[in-house]
Design an enzyme around this catalytic site. Structure first.
Site, PDB file in Angstrom:
ATOM      1  N   TYR A  71       0.835  -1.211   0.000  1.00 24.54           N
ATOM      2  CA  TYR A  71       0.000   0.000   0.000  1.00 24.54           C
ATOM      3  C   TYR A  71       0.865   1.255   0.000  1.00 24.54           C
ATOM      4  O   TYR A  71       0.661   2.171  -0.787  1.00 24.54           O
ATOM      5  CB  TYR A  71      -0.921   0.005   1.234  1.00 24.54           C
ATOM      6  CG  TYR A  71      -1.937   1.122   1.209  1.00 24.54           C
ATOM      7  CD1 TYR A  71      -3.237   0.889   0.768  1.00 24.54           C
ATOM      8  CD2 TYR A  71      -1.600   2.414   1.609  1.00 24.54           C
ATOM      9  CE1 TYR A  71      -4.164   1.912   0.729  1.00 24.54           C
ATOM     10  CE2 TYR A  71      -2.523   3.440   1.570  1.00 24.54           C
ATOM     11  CZ  TYR A  71      -3.806   3.193   1.130  1.00 24.54           C
ATOM     12  OH  TYR A  71      -4.723   4.191   1.078  1.00 24.54           O
ATOM     13  N   PHE A 123      -7.705  20.018 -24.782  1.00 25.08           N
ATOM     14  CA  PHE A 123      -8.452  18.809 -25.114  1.00 25.08           C
ATOM     15  C   PHE A 123      -9.784  18.859 -24.360  1.00 25.08           C
ATOM     16  O   PHE A 123      -9.938  19.624 -23.415  1.00 25.08           O
ATOM     17  CB  PHE A 123      -7.651  17.544 -24.763  1.00 25.08           C
ATOM     18  CG  PHE A 123      -8.341  16.309 -25.269  1.00 25.08           C
ATOM     19  CD1 PHE A 123      -8.494  16.109 -26.631  1.00 25.08           C
ATOM     20  CD2 PHE A 123      -8.888  15.385 -24.399  1.00 25.08           C
ATOM     21  CE1 PHE A 123      -9.184  15.004 -27.111  1.00 25.08           C
ATOM     22  CE2 PHE A 123      -9.573  14.270 -24.879  1.00 25.08           C
ATOM     23  CZ  PHE A 123      -9.717  14.081 -26.233  1.00 25.08           C
ATOM     24  N   ASP A 124     -10.754  18.050 -24.780  1.00 28.02           N
ATOM     25  CA  ASP A 124     -12.108  18.195 -24.215  1.00 28.02           C
ATOM     26  C   ASP A 124     -12.164  18.001 -22.702  1.00 28.02           C
ATOM     27  O   ASP A 124     -12.852  18.726 -22.003  1.00 28.02           O
ATOM     28  CB  ASP A 124     -13.120  17.288 -24.942  1.00 28.02           C
ATOM     29  CG  ASP A 124     -12.849  15.798 -24.780  1.00 28.02           C
ATOM     30  OD1 ASP A 124     -11.735  15.443 -24.362  1.00 28.02           O
ATOM     31  OD2 ASP A 124     -13.736  14.991 -25.080  1.00 28.02           O
ATOM     32  N   ASP A 214       0.473  19.824 -21.182  1.00 28.43           N
ATOM     33  CA  ASP A 214      -0.299  18.596 -21.247  1.00 28.43           C
ATOM     34  C   ASP A 214       0.553  17.675 -22.103  1.00 28.43           C
ATOM     35  O   ASP A 214       0.649  17.844 -23.315  1.00 28.43           O
ATOM     36  CB  ASP A 214      -1.665  18.878 -21.880  1.00 28.43           C
ATOM     37  CG  ASP A 214      -2.482  17.601 -22.090  1.00 28.43           C
ATOM     38  OD1 ASP A 214      -1.880  16.505 -22.130  1.00 28.43           O
ATOM     39  OD2 ASP A 214      -3.708  17.700 -22.238  1.00 28.43           O
ATOM     40  N   ALA A 216       0.556  14.403 -22.839  1.00 27.28           N
ATOM     41  CA  ALA A 216       0.053  13.069 -23.197  1.00 27.28           C
ATOM     42  C   ALA A 216       0.878  12.429 -24.318  1.00 27.28           C
ATOM     43  O   ALA A 216       1.139  11.236 -24.297  1.00 27.28           O
ATOM     44  CB  ALA A 216      -1.418  13.163 -23.618  1.00 27.28           C
ATOM     45  N   LYS A 257      -1.357   7.236 -23.525  1.00 29.89           N
ATOM     46  CA  LYS A 257      -0.927   7.496 -24.904  1.00 29.89           C
ATOM     47  C   LYS A 257       0.540   7.093 -25.020  1.00 29.89           C
ATOM     48  O   LYS A 257       0.849   5.925 -25.109  1.00 29.89           O
ATOM     49  CB  LYS A 257      -1.140   8.974 -25.255  1.00 29.89           C
ATOM     50  CG  LYS A 257      -2.602   9.353 -25.481  1.00 29.89           C
ATOM     51  CD  LYS A 257      -3.339   9.634 -24.214  1.00 29.89           C
ATOM     52  CE  LYS A 257      -4.715  10.203 -24.456  1.00 29.89           C
ATOM     53  NZ  LYS A 257      -5.509  10.264 -23.237  1.00 29.89           N
ATOM     54  N   HIS A 453     -20.349  14.285 -26.194  1.00 30.11           N
ATOM     55  CA  HIS A 453     -20.154  13.361 -27.313  1.00 30.11           C
ATOM     56  C   HIS A 453     -20.244  11.894 -26.925  1.00 30.11           C
ATOM     57  O   HIS A 453     -20.542  11.054 -27.742  1.00 30.11           O
ATOM     58  CB  HIS A 453     -18.829  13.657 -28.017  1.00 30.11           C
ATOM     59  CG  HIS A 453     -17.650  13.668 -27.092  1.00 30.11           C
ATOM     60  ND1 HIS A 453     -17.367  14.743 -26.288  1.00 30.11           N
ATOM     61  CD2 HIS A 453     -16.711  12.739 -26.827  1.00 30.11           C
ATOM     62  CE1 HIS A 453     -16.279  14.476 -25.584  1.00 30.11           C
ATOM     63  NE2 HIS A 453     -15.865  13.263 -25.886  1.00 30.11           N
TER      64      HIS A 453
HETATM   65  N1  F0G Z   1      -4.973  15.568 -22.807  1.00 26.86           N
HETATM   66  C1  F0G Z   1      -4.971  15.161 -24.087  1.00 26.86           C
HETATM   67  C2  F0G Z   1      -4.202  15.928 -25.097  1.00 26.86           C
HETATM   68  C3  F0G Z   1      -5.692  14.021 -24.448  1.00 26.86           C
HETATM   69  O1  F0G Z   1      -5.684  13.630 -25.720  1.00 26.86           O
HETATM   70  C4  F0G Z   1      -6.410  13.316 -23.453  1.00 26.86           C
HETATM   71  C5  F0G Z   1      -7.179  12.135 -23.784  1.00 26.86           C
HETATM   72  C6  F0G Z   1      -6.364  13.776 -22.132  1.00 26.86           C
HETATM   73  C7  F0G Z   1      -5.636  14.901 -21.844  1.00 26.86           C
HETATM   74  C8  F0G Z   1      -7.098  13.077 -21.012  1.00 26.86           C
HETATM   75  O2  F0G Z   1      -6.443  11.921 -20.657  1.00 26.86           O
HETATM   76  O3  F0G Z   1      -8.072  10.079 -21.143  1.00 26.86           O
HETATM   77  O4  F0G Z   1      -6.134   9.730 -19.624  1.00 26.86           O
HETATM   78  O5  F0G Z   1      -8.024  11.117 -18.915  1.00 26.86           O
HETATM   79  N2  F0G Z   1      -7.441  11.807 -24.954  1.00 26.86           N
HETATM   80  C9  F0G Z   1      -8.115  10.618 -25.395  1.00 26.86           C
HETATM   81  C10 F0G Z   1      -8.297  10.701 -26.885  1.00 26.86           C
HETATM   82  C11 F0G Z   1      -9.348  10.275 -24.653  1.00 26.86           C
HETATM   83  O6  F0G Z   1      -9.027   9.860 -27.432  1.00 26.86           O
HETATM   84  O7  F0G Z   1      -7.699  11.558 -27.529  1.00 26.86           O
HETATM   85  P1  F0G Z   1      -7.215  10.648 -20.045  1.00 26.86           P
END
Ligand code: F0G
Length: 461
Positions: A71, A123-124, A214, A216, A257, A453
């Site tokens: 843990y 990103f969304d 960000d 990713a 990613k 979406h």
């Molecule tokens: N930032 C970017 C640029 C992303 O593309 C995503 C997720 C996130 C943050 C959020 O990360 O999913 O681990 O919570 N993108 C996915 C996509 C969902 O399909 O592009 P997460």
């Protein structure tokens, strides 16, 4: 040799299910023309996302068996922490279950009413987490980003002039941080140059605004810098990654990613005081600081995944395999965003079907056709994903403010599909393109209030 091959062999396989055209017609109607609502087993080639869909290496699987599930203070945590610490130089590393959990913690601490967060493009989930706190999320990408057929090498860049104007207009005291998303997913997986990150850092520093990334898709972005920015071509991808992080005050990372794992995330912070406050929130909802909602197995897979992500043989194959799909589509005159992005090919739906207006979602029409014709699943990145909730739904065809671009993303999962899978996708798209005049628009019949979406329901017009 000119042919760039997969830098791996396949050790384990997973069957793909085939469906008939009639079955797919029924499935898509039942899903109300929303591909997020289709069961994955009914998808032949799944290009919905590159997130959490990577194939792991034998080394990752082996490391999962070695994992320590304690843990507190597990050996797997220290293993991951050392690797990320060496790669990024960040003093505070917090594990989270995925990228949006890092976003939620960060923006709960620095967001709120009267705050404005600039980004090249949010990103969304980032936008949603910012706006959930009452703050405003602003996109300041360079104008070239909105010209799909212009092959500018760093379309992901944040426009320095736009940032300066924003600071002048609202005052630095209302901007708790500036973000840069690498690569810039929303406008085509386009990279950000290292000189742009440096320039934005200078502006931020002058106004005492912390710079966050960000990250990713940081490894793919670093590879593009090495390829396209001459002054950094002599550096290794690892060295470029380090230079990027050295310019920043923190990062949110979805490890799903470039981290080459099926789940996991990180929040990196330079400021120790902010880190202390973030740790309180982490413990509240994610878990203790040495696991953050993940198992020891997940932490080990991440540690190995981040190392493999910056391997240049892997990145050469990765970027080339995405470009292979783009090349074939261009040869068939199918309009796509150029140059090719890192993790996906983006179809320009406005040019593909100009007879469907943005408020009838041309991208969604292509997404539905791809599923009907070939069982291929893609995502719309346009007015469906980025449009706001739509006003009075009792009115048919009510107007939905549209995104600047109407795109369809063919996201390529890492190390999953072979060249013949991609050839199959190309064949389907060529067939749809020939008959594009027959594609029909869609209207929304049911809509949730955030991240709509995922669960929107459509009807064909
Ligand atoms: N930032 C970017 C640029 C992303 O593309 C995503 C997720 C996130 C943050 C959020 O990360 O999913 O681990 O919570 N993108 C996915 C996509 C969902 O399909 O592009 P997460």
């Amino acid at each position: 040799m000119e042919t760039i091959i997969e830098p791996f062999k396949i050790k384990m396989t997973e069957p793909i299910k085939f469906t008939s055209r009639q079955q797919r017609e029924n499935i898509i109607k039942e899903a109300h023309f929303n591909l997020f609502q289709v069961a994955a087993e009914n998808v032949t080639i799944d290009l919905l996302t590159d997130s959490g869909t990577s194939a792991m290496s034998s080394e990752q699987w082996a490391s999962m068996l070695r994992a320590d599930e304690s843990y507190a203070g597990s050996a797997s945590w220290y293993h991951l922490k050392n690797i990320i610490g060496n790669m990024t130089g960040m003093p505070n590393i917090l594990p989270t279950h995925q990228g949006r959990a890092s976003e939620r913690i960060l923006f709960s601490l620095i967001g709120g009413k009267d705050k404005i967060i600039p980004n090249n493009n949010h990103f969304d989930t980032t936008r949603a987490n910012i706006e959930f706190t009452g703050a405003k999320a602003v996109d300041l990408v360079v104008d070239q980003a909105y010209e799909p057929d212009q092959a500018f090498p760093f379309k992901g860049n944040l426009d320095p002039q736009k940032l300066k104007s924003l600071i002048r207009e609202v005052g630095a005291e209302h901007i708790p941080l500036c973000m840069i998303t690498i690569t810039n997913n929303s406008i085509g997986g386009q990279p950000v140059s290292l000189s742009n990150i440096k320039e934005i850092k200078d502006i931020c520093q002058k106004h005492n605004i912390p710079l966050f990334i960000d990250a990713a898709r940081f490894a793919e972005n670093a590879y593009f810098i090495k390829q396209r920015e001459k002054e950094y071509a002599h550096l290794s991808v690892g060295e470029i990654v380090r230079q990027i992080f050295d310019l920043t005050d923190g990062a949110t990372i979805s490890a799903k990613k470039d981290g080459l794992v099926n789940t996991g995330g990180l929040l990196l912070l330079r400021d120790n005081e902010l880190a202390k406050r973030a740790i309180n929130l982490l413990i509240l909802t994610e878990g203790f600081t040495t696991y953050g909602g993940l198992t020891g197995r997940d932490l080990e897979a991440m540690a190995e995944g981040f190392l493999e992500a910056v391997n240049e043989d892997y990145l050469r194959y990765r970027i080339r395999s995405v470009d292979y799909l783009a090349e074939k589509l261009l040869r068939a005159n199918i309009p796509i965003v150029r140059p090719t992005g890192g993790h996906a090919v983006y179809i320009d739906a406005k040019s593909f079907c100009p007879h469907i207006s943005p408020n009838l979602f041309p991208g969604q029409a292509i997404v539905c056709a791809l599923y009907r014709v070939a069982g291929v699943r893609a995502t719309e990145l346009g007015s469906v994903m980025f449009g706001k909730d739509g006003g009075d739904l009792s009115q048919k065809n009510c107007h939905h403010p549209s995104h600047k671009m109407e795109l369809v993303r063919l996201a390529i999962p890492r190390r999953v599909y072979t060249q013949s899978h991609i050839d199959y996708v190309v064949e389907a798209l060529i067939e749809i393109y020939k008959d594009r005049d027959k594609l029909k628009g869609l209207r929304i019949i049911e809509e949730p209030s955030i991240l709509r979406h995922f669960s929107l329901k459509f009807a064909e017009v």
